[in-house]
Design a protein around this motif. Structure first.
Motif, short mmCIF file in Angstrom:
data_model
loop_
_atom_site.label_atom_id
_atom_site.label_comp_id
_atom_site.label_asym_id
_atom_site.label_seq_id
_atom_site.Cartn_x
_atom_site.Cartn_y
_atom_site.Cartn_z
N UNK A 208 -18.88 -43.21 -6.11
CA UNK A 208 -17.43 -42.96 -6.12
C UNK A 208 -17.02 -42.14 -7.33
N UNK B 193 -10.51 -35.49 -9.36
CA UNK B 193 -9.68 -36.63 -9.74
C UNK B 193 -10.03 -37.09 -11.14
N UNK C 116 -6.81 -29.77 -6.37
CA UNK C 116 -6.83 -30.71 -5.24
C UNK C 116 -5.96 -30.21 -4.09
N UNK D 184 -9.49 -34.12 1.30
CA UNK D 184 -10.01 -35.48 1.18
C UNK D 184 -9.98 -36.21 2.51
N UNK E 19 -10.42 -40.21 3.31
CA UNK E 19 -10.64 -41.47 2.60
C UNK E 19 -11.25 -42.51 3.52
N UNK F 235 -6.16 -43.76 5.22
CA UNK F 235 -5.09 -43.60 4.24
C UNK F 235 -4.03 -42.61 4.68
N UNK G 13 -0.04 -41.79 5.86
CA UNK G 13 1.27 -42.29 5.44
C UNK G 13 1.92 -42.97 6.65
N UNK H 45 3.62 -30.36 0.20
CA UNK H 45 3.21 -30.58 -1.20
C UNK H 45 2.88 -29.26 -1.87
N UNK I 185 -15.08 -39.92 1.93
CA UNK I 185 -15.50 -41.14 1.26
C UNK I 185 -15.65 -42.24 2.31
N UNK J 214 4.41 -49.14 -2.25
CA UNK J 214 3.90 -47.83 -1.87
C UNK J 214 2.90 -47.26 -2.87
N UNK K 199 -0.21 -47.49 -3.27
CA UNK K 199 -1.39 -46.88 -2.66
C UNK K 199 -1.06 -45.53 -2.02
N UNK K 200 0.09 -45.49 -1.35
CA UNK K 200 0.53 -44.22 -0.75
C UNK K 200 0.69 -43.12 -1.79
N UNK L 95 -2.54 -41.72 -2.66
CA UNK L 95 -3.00 -40.73 -1.68
C UNK L 95 -2.30 -39.40 -1.91
N UNK L 96 -0.97 -39.49 -2.05
CA UNK L 96 -0.20 -38.26 -2.23
C UNK L 96 -0.70 -37.49 -3.45
N UNK L 97 -0.97 -38.24 -4.52
CA UNK L 97 -1.44 -37.56 -5.72
C UNK L 97 -2.85 -36.99 -5.51
N UNK L 98 -3.67 -37.73 -4.78
CA UNK L 98 -5.03 -37.25 -4.53
C UNK L 98 -5.00 -35.95 -3.72
N UNK M 251 -4.22 -41.07 -9.14
CA UNK M 251 -4.73 -40.56 -7.88
C UNK M 251 -6.02 -41.29 -7.46
N UNK M 252 -6.70 -41.86 -8.46
CA UNK M 252 -7.94 -42.56 -8.15
C UNK M 252 -7.74 -43.77 -7.26
N UNK N 160 -6.41 -43.88 -4.57
CA UNK N 160 -6.63 -43.50 -3.18
C UNK N 160 -8.08 -43.77 -2.79
N UNK N 161 -8.97 -43.61 -3.74
CA UNK N 161 -10.38 -43.86 -3.48
C UNK N 161 -10.59 -45.35 -3.24
N UNK O 39 -11.45 -47.72 -5.07
CA UNK O 39 -12.36 -48.49 -5.93
C UNK O 39 -12.77 -47.61 -7.10
#
Lengths: 250, 354
Positions: free
Chosen positions: A48, A57, A84, A90, A92, A96, A98, A113, A169, B259, B261-262, B265-268, B346-347, B349-350, B352
């Protein structure tokens, strides 16, 4: 063919309390255009972290990361965000998506974005949805989709910004083997037809025969595995308990 | 932007509920505000609209004009220091007038109506023009059935007055105020010649022995019960503001935590905090504006049905001020959520972080 992505002597050290822990040690790898590469290895092997570094990241403690000759390993968070948004797609572990967006809007969000919401991108979203066999799901919300469909939407979303590299991932972690295989096959098809580079981190060794090359990670080190061993031992990890635990049906 | 709207559309119930809460709070806020200004007016509008810069009372009265007594000698003392033409004694008398066996409480303000700049009338003669039995009355007396040229029969004073005109915003303790000529009162011995309640004058503040010159504002707030009433209403208003800010802040903060986690994701996938913050702020502004609009509709509807005697007054400036403050507080509160969102890595989103 020239490498689309190149990692040279990557190391990453985290602080665990007062003691530094070396998670990655001298990792070098490269991916060419149109190549589909798998990274396998047990939990805690650093997969990871490596994926996070490749995905812009995280930055490595030492070593260089290049995407198309662009050295991103010394970038500031602001620049990484741009990388990114423009160069990386990505996928996931659990899709993941929305929850409050329709399938089409999930894709348009990527354009939003990057401030590139236009007719062209709308057409592109429709095309991608179609490519992944989701045309009838265009206006569905996430909760209406099956696990496999969600993962396909995630694939479509990853391609939306026309990235250089696709990072997946554990894309099959929440799917049964048949659906999982379908999803990986679709990903493979998109990668080949669009000539992207793809890296898939996975526990699921049943998918490895679809990959061009395999890297195995253990204790922060990486080595390339010959494809032959995979062909001979199609399910070598089962006995070691490396098989994904979540095995939900669709 | 598009994300913010899609979310509002998808999680309708959640946002409708918070809009209802904010609308209810705002409705109450406008209502208490309107009541505060209505009560303040009914209590003291006649004092607020006294035609002078300063009100001179004796020190023992402590600003309470009805308790104050100024003797003839003291009046002369004041007149020595201020411009004679820009001053008048004021005699306040509470009484009851009758018409067809119906009594109405009123307050007489007897003064020299040819001095100072008298209040504007909305009907009939001007205050300066009255003489003898003629009086100018607050228009609220119309609700008791009086109209122009009617007679006010006062049995306590055993006399009669004629309504020569009406003015507005001239009430004292919710009672209509009657401006009448002090000369007439002296001639007919309706009041003690030697004593009046205060001397009004225009000009600079002056100091007097045993007397006190108060500004109009000081006179109003020294009115018995005035500060207490307004103070408690102000406290209610303040708390409503605080509650509304907390409700909206906590609501958006909890949603933000949900939100996290969301946002990861958005940042990732390349979004920055600005992108996320913009969406949040759009939502806050939209919900606040919607609540404002709905509560204003409610208040407008309510003013149509409340009885006319109810002291309720709401002005555009009050609405604008309340609305702007409400929006500002809610926006300030949403900064907490923005801060929380900014800290999301952003991590996440991964899922872990090794």
């Amino acid at each position: 063919m020239r490498a689309i992505m190149k990692l040279e002597n990557i190391s990453k050290t985290f602080m665990d309390g007062d003691t530094p822990v070396k998670v990655l040690e001298n990792i070098s790898l490269e991916i060419k255009r149109g190549e589909f590469v798998a990274i396998v290895g047990p939990s805690g092997s650093g997969k990871s972290t490596l994926l996070s570094i490749i995905g812009a990241l995280l930055t490595p403690s030492s070593g260089t990361v290049k995407i198309n000759q662009e050295k991103i390993s010394s970038y500031k968070p602001r620049q990484l965000k741009k990388v990114r948004s423009n160069k990386i797609g990505f996928i996931f572990q659990s899709a993941n998506l929305i929850p409050y967006l329709t399938v089409k809007d999930q894709l348009l969000l990527v354009a939003d974005i990057a401030s590139k919401r236009n007719k062209q991108n709308k057409d592109k979203a429709v095309r991608l949805i179609d490519d992944l066999g989701l045309a009838h799901r265009e206006k569905s919300h996430v909760h209406q989709l099956s696990g496999g469909e969600k993962q396909r939407v995630a694939i479509a979303r990853a391609f939306m910004n026309d990235p250089e590299i696709i990072l997946a991932d554990e894309p099959t972690a929440s799917l049964d083997s048949e659906r999982g295989r379908q999803v990986v096959e679709m990903l493979l098809k998109e990668v080949k037809s669009k000539e992207k580079g793809a890296i898939m981190v996975t526990h699921d060794e049943r998918m490895l025969d679809l990959c061009d090359r395999i890297y195995r990670m253990e204790d922060g080190q990486i080595r390339e595995e010959s494809m032959l061993s995979v062909e001979n031992h199609p399910e070598p990890l089962h006995a070691k308990g490396g098989f994904p635990e979540k095995n939900k049906t669709l | 932007m598009f994300l913010a709207f899609k979310e509002l559309g998808y999680s309708k119930l959640k946002y409708i509920l918070v809009t209802i809460i904010l609308t209810a709070i705002l409705f109450l806020l406008f209502f208490v505000n309107g009541l505060a200004s209505g009560l303040s007016n009914a209590d003291s509008s006649s004092l607020k609209n006294l035609p002078a810069d300063y009100v001179v009372m004796n020190e023992e009265a402590e600003g309470n004009i009805t308790k104050s007594q100024i003797t003839e000698a003291e009046k002369q003392m004041v007149y020595e220091k201020v411009n004679h033409d820009q001053a008048t004694p004021l005699t306040i008398t509470m009484s009851t007038v009758k018409q067809d066996s119906r009594s109405t409480d009123i307050v007489y303000f007897a003064l020299n109506t040819d001095r100072l700049t008298m209040p504007e009338v909305i009907e009939g003669k001007s205050v300066r023009a009255i003489s003898g039995k003629e009086v100018i009355v607050d228009e609220s007396i119309k609700d008791q059935g009086y109209s122009l040229n009617d007679t006010l029969k006062d049995e306590n004073l055993d006399t009669e007055f004629k309504i020569a005109g009406f003015f507005e915003n001239q009430t004292y303790s919710h009672l209509p105020v009657v401006y009448t000529s002090l000369t007439h009162w002296h001639e007919n011995e309706l009041t003690d010649q030697e004593v009046s309640q205060a001397v009004l004058y225009d000009g600079e503040k002056a100091g007097f022995d045993e007397l006190e010159a108060l500004t109009i504002d000081e006179t109003v707030s020294a009115m018995p019960g005035y500060s207490e009433t307004q103070g408690s209403l102000l406290m209610m208003i303040t708390f409503l503001f605080i509650i509304s800010a907390f409700v909206s802040t906590v609501f958006f903060y909890v949603i933000t935590i949900q939100k996290t986690n969301q946002f990861g994701i958005l940042k990732a996938i390349g979004a920055d905090t600005k992108f996320i913050a913009k969406g949040m702020i759009i939502q806050v502004v939209l919900i606040t504006a919607l609540s404002l609009g709905l509560s204003l509709l409610g208040i407008t509807g309510m003013t149509k049905v409340i009885p006319a005697e109810m002291p309720f007054e709401i002005s555009i400036s009050l609405i604008a001020f309340t609305g702007a403050l409400f929006l500002a507080l809610n926006l300030t509160g949403s900064l907490l959520s923005v801060y929380r969102a900014a800290k999301v890595d952003a991590l996440e989103a991964i899922g872990r972080v090794e």
